[in-house]
Write an enzyme that holds these catalytic residues in place. Structure first.
Site, short mmCIF file in Angstrom:
data_model
loop_
_atom_site.label_atom_id
_atom_site.label_comp_id
_atom_site.label_asym_id
_atom_site.label_seq_id
_atom_site.Cartn_x
_atom_site.Cartn_y
_atom_site.Cartn_z
NE ARG A 104 7.58 -3.49 5.64
CZ ARG A 104 6.14 -2.89 5.36
NH1 ARG A 104 5.91 -2.66 4.14
NH2 ARG A 104 5.28 -3.17 6.41
NE ARG A 120 2.12 -4.62 11.23
CZ ARG A 120 3.06 -4.34 10.21
NH1 ARG A 120 4.11 -4.63 10.46
NH2 ARG A 120 2.65 -3.36 9.33
NE ARG A 141 -4.14 -1.40 10.22
CZ ARG A 141 -2.89 -0.76 9.70
NH1 ARG A 141 -2.87 0.59 9.29
NH2 ARG A 141 -1.97 -1.60 9.82
NE ARG A 161 7.54 -0.93 9.87
CZ ARG A 161 6.39 -0.72 9.17
NH1 ARG A 161 6.36 -0.41 7.96
NH2 ARG A 161 5.46 -0.90 9.62
CE LYS A 198 -2.28 -0.87 3.64
NZ LYS A 198 -1.79 -2.06 4.17
P1 AMP Z 1 1.08 0.48 9.32
O1 AMP Z 1 2.18 1.03 8.96
O2 AMP Z 1 -0.23 1.00 8.34
O3 AMP Z 1 1.07 -1.15 9.04
O4 AMP Z 1 0.80 0.58 10.81
C1 AMP Z 1 1.71 0.26 11.92
C2 AMP Z 1 0.85 0.12 13.20
O5 AMP Z 1 0.18 1.41 13.52
C3 AMP Z 1 -0.27 -0.76 13.07
O6 AMP Z 1 -0.06 -2.30 13.25
C4 AMP Z 1 -1.21 -0.24 14.42
O7 AMP Z 1 -0.69 -0.71 15.46
C5 AMP Z 1 -1.27 1.13 13.94
N1 AMP Z 1 -2.01 1.74 12.96
C6 AMP Z 1 -1.87 2.40 11.88
N2 AMP Z 1 -3.05 2.77 11.25
C7 AMP Z 1 -4.06 2.47 11.96
C8 AMP Z 1 -5.39 2.59 12.11
N3 AMP Z 1 -6.05 2.91 11.06
N4 AMP Z 1 -6.18 1.82 13.06
C9 AMP Z 1 -5.56 1.57 13.92
N5 AMP Z 1 -4.50 1.25 14.07
C10 AMP Z 1 -3.47 1.74 13.18
#
Ligand code: AMP
Length: 190
Positions: A127, A144, A88, A133, A13
């Site tokens: 990654r 996740r 989400r 990370r 994404k």
């Molecule tokens: P991402 O980089 O989008 O995978 O986000 C990393 C982490 O941030 C996720 O595993 C969640 O803990 C938190 N996070 C990001 N976006 C959201 C969202 N829309 N709702 C809830 N948690 C989020």
């Protein structure tokens, strides 16, 4: 045009969102990037979400909705938004509809990147090695993926019922996925 880039973690994404920013001048709104920035800056919010993010769970709807609300107010008169990693949950999707409506806007399409679980784990492993990370350990990644399957995947029928869902094969090369997204955008604009 306002789009949601939808898919499980490590589906690509972020990569595709950045491409759409370069090509079309859209503004990318990634709640994951915003939360990581808050952590890096050492803000109260960053401290609040750190443990939840590292455990692979979702932070509260209220927190991410507020972040998006602030960004929608900050960016006026842009060609469109790309929502990346948001919404989400159904509650987030409903809040997004409300927020956009208050700005006389709406979601025009949801691009779903379809990638199977095995490929996701392989990508995540690469990654994690490259970026180091903290939330990308194998265990957290599985959490996740679990959060995606239990809380986020229900947005697929939600957006399908609204006739907004466009599915793209996310297993192909970055260039091929980009081309499929462009084709979906052309259909949307037509
Ligand atoms: P991402 O980089 O989008 O995978 O986000 C990393 C982490 O941030 C996720 O595993 C969640 O803990 C938190 N996070 C990001 N976006 C959201 C969202 N829309 N709702 C809830 N948690 C989020």
């Amino acid at each position: 045009m306002n789009l949601i880039l939808f898919g499980p973690p490590a589906a690509g994404k972020g990569t595709q969102a950045k491409r759409l920013v370069d090509k079309h001048g859209f503004v990318q709104l990634s709640t994951g990037d915003m939360l990581r920035a808050a952590r890096a800056a050492g803000t109260e919010l960053g401290r609040e979400v750190a443990a939840i993010m590292d455990s692979g769970q979702l932070v509260s709807d209220q927190i991410v909705i507020r972040l998006i609300e602030d960004q929608l107010s900050t960016h006026r008169d842009v060609p469109g938004f790309i929502f990346d990693g948001f919404p989400r949950t159904i509650a987030q999707a409903e809040a997004l509809d409300r927020l956009l409506k208050s700005h006389n806007q709406k979601i025009d399409g949801v691009i779903r990147l379809v990638v199977d679980d095995e490929e996701l784990v392989a990508r995540m492993t690469r990654r994690a090695a490259e970026e180091g990370r903290a939330d990308d350990t194998v265990d957290a990644f599985r959490k996740r993926l679990g959060a995606y399957n239990s809380q986020t995947a229900e947005l697929i029928p939600f957006y399908r019922a609204r006739d907004l869902l466009h599915e793209v094969d996310g297993m192909k090369s970055i260039e091929k996925v980009s081309a499929s997204i462009d084709a979906a955008l052309s259909r949307l604009a037509a």
